[in-house]
Design an enzyme around this catalytic site. Structure first.
Site, PDB file in Angstrom:
ATOM      1  N   GLY A   9      27.484  -6.987 -97.058  1.00 13.98           N
ATOM      2  CA  GLY A   9      26.210  -6.889 -97.755  1.00 13.98           C
ATOM      3  C   GLY A   9      25.680  -5.476 -97.662  1.00 13.98           C
ATOM      4  O   GLY A   9      26.455  -4.512 -97.697  1.00 13.98           O
ATOM      5  N   LYS A 225      14.881  -7.482 -80.388  1.00 14.99           N
ATOM      6  CA  LYS A 225      15.260  -6.149 -79.933  1.00 14.99           C
ATOM      7  C   LYS A 225      14.866  -5.923 -78.479  1.00 14.99           C
ATOM      8  O   LYS A 225      15.611  -5.286 -77.719  1.00 14.99           O
ATOM      9  CB  LYS A 225      14.636  -5.105 -80.854  1.00 14.99           C
ATOM     10  CG  LYS A 225      15.207  -5.169 -82.273  1.00 14.99           C
ATOM     11  CD  LYS A 225      14.409  -4.351 -83.265  1.00 14.99           C
ATOM     12  CE  LYS A 225      14.997  -4.490 -84.659  1.00 14.99           C
ATOM     13  NZ  LYS A 225      14.185  -3.806 -85.695  1.00 14.99           N
TER      14      LYS A 225
END
Length: 338
Positions: A9, A225
């Site tokens: 992608g 994260k």
């Protein structure tokens, strides 16, 4: 160096374009000649162990919507697992979309690649928030490299900075503005005094925010994260559920105005230290290293020897992510002395 790209992608195509751009540079500086020998997307795969034509690969993905339509060699329905098991690659890039629920299909891809003795590079946070320690232990047991610099901070080399240049330091705490979408929204709210919903629609029109912005504005992407950073740099064995998360939906013009009156700004800040993992809107003094504008990211580390270090940069986008992916690939190549 023979490469397999699982996921073609935006990130996969961005990395392929980066390889095209950097071929001469890699050869001249490092003596490195990377070849994409397989690419896989949701519809199928294309394999050529002598090396695929990257321009044709990109053209096929753009015009046909899948690498499985690559002339003569594309094959619909061929899975990433099948490619991993049957193709002799040096490095497998796991670049499929993030799935924070169970990490799939990236988790299976990474496990299969490690078991097959392949070095692995990923930008995918999903497997890292689900099974970080397990994957690192597998890589150590099978004697392969497992690298994930691109999973946090885009082009900001925070993981490499700590592991290499700060290898002798103990990291006490990490604070970061780690999501460009929320930072853009909060920056615009502070500048214009506009309400959250208005700025969110603007961000969506500019394609800075997704049509469904939940993962960003609810703080979940930042929490992913934080989880990765805590595990990688503080030796936690944490998962997403361990993070206390508050998003930015309740931040209004009154909050941003009051912050400015006290010479502060509002940022969505992720925090990891020995006591807690947390994501929440916080007051940041104007001029502080975490006071970055627009879609920029920033991270501040507190260490024993270097004390406080801050780094900022572009945290998202195919080109920025490719910087981290390319860096990991070069480090693997150099570590093997090829």
């Amino acid at each position: 160096m023979n490469l397999v790209l699982l996921g073609f992608g935006n990130i996969g195509q961005g990395f392929a374009r980066t390889l095209l751009r950097k071929m001469k540079f890699l050869s001249k500086r490092y003596g490195l000649t990377p070849r994409i020998i397989a690419a896989v997307d949701v519809d199928g795969a294309v394999v050529d162990e002598s090396g695929l034509d990257i321009e044709k690969l990109l053209e096929t993905a753009e015009e046909k919507g899948t690498v499985a339509e690559y002339p003569r060699k594309g094959e619909k329905g061929r899975s990433g697992v099948e490619v991993i098991r049957n193709i002799k690659a040096d490095v497998v890039f796991e670049l499929t979309p993030t799935n924070i629920e169970d990490g799939e299909p990236g988790l299976t891809h990474i496990k299969e690649a490690i078991t097959a003795g392949r070095d692995v590079i990923t930008s995918n946070k999903g497997p890292l928030v689900v099974a970080f320690r397990e994957l690192n232990e597998m890589a150590a047991n099978f004697g392969v490299e497992f690298r994930y610099s691109a999973s946090v901070g885009g082009a900001i080399p925070i993981i490499g900075l700590v592991r290499d240049q700060l290898a002798g330091d103990e990291v006490y705490s990490i604070q970061g503005v780690l999501n460009g979408t929320t930072n853009y929204i909060l920056t615009r709210m502070a500048m214009e005094g506009a309400p959250f919903d208005v700025v969110l629609r603007e961000a969506q029109e500019l394609e800075i925010a997704e049509k469904d912005p939940t993962l960003d504005v609810e703080g979940i992407d930042t929490a992913c994260k934080v989880t990765v950073l805590a595990n990688a740099l503080l030796d936690w064995d944490s998962r997403l559920d361990d993070v206390d998360i508050t998003g930015i939906r309740r931040v209004g013009p009154d909050v941003t105005r009051l912050a400015q009156e006290t010479k502060n700004t509002v940022k969505l800040v992720g925090v990891a230290n020995s006591e807690k993992l947390e994501v929440s809107p916080r007051l940041v003094p104007i001029g502080h290293p975490l006071d970055v504008r627009g879609t920029l990211n920033a991270i501040t580390l507190e260490t024993d020897l270097a004390r406080e270090i801050s780094i900022s940069g572009f945290g998202a986008g195919p080109q920025e992510t490719s910087s981290a992916l390319l860096g990991d690939m070069i480090e693997i190549y150099r570590s093997k002395g090829d």
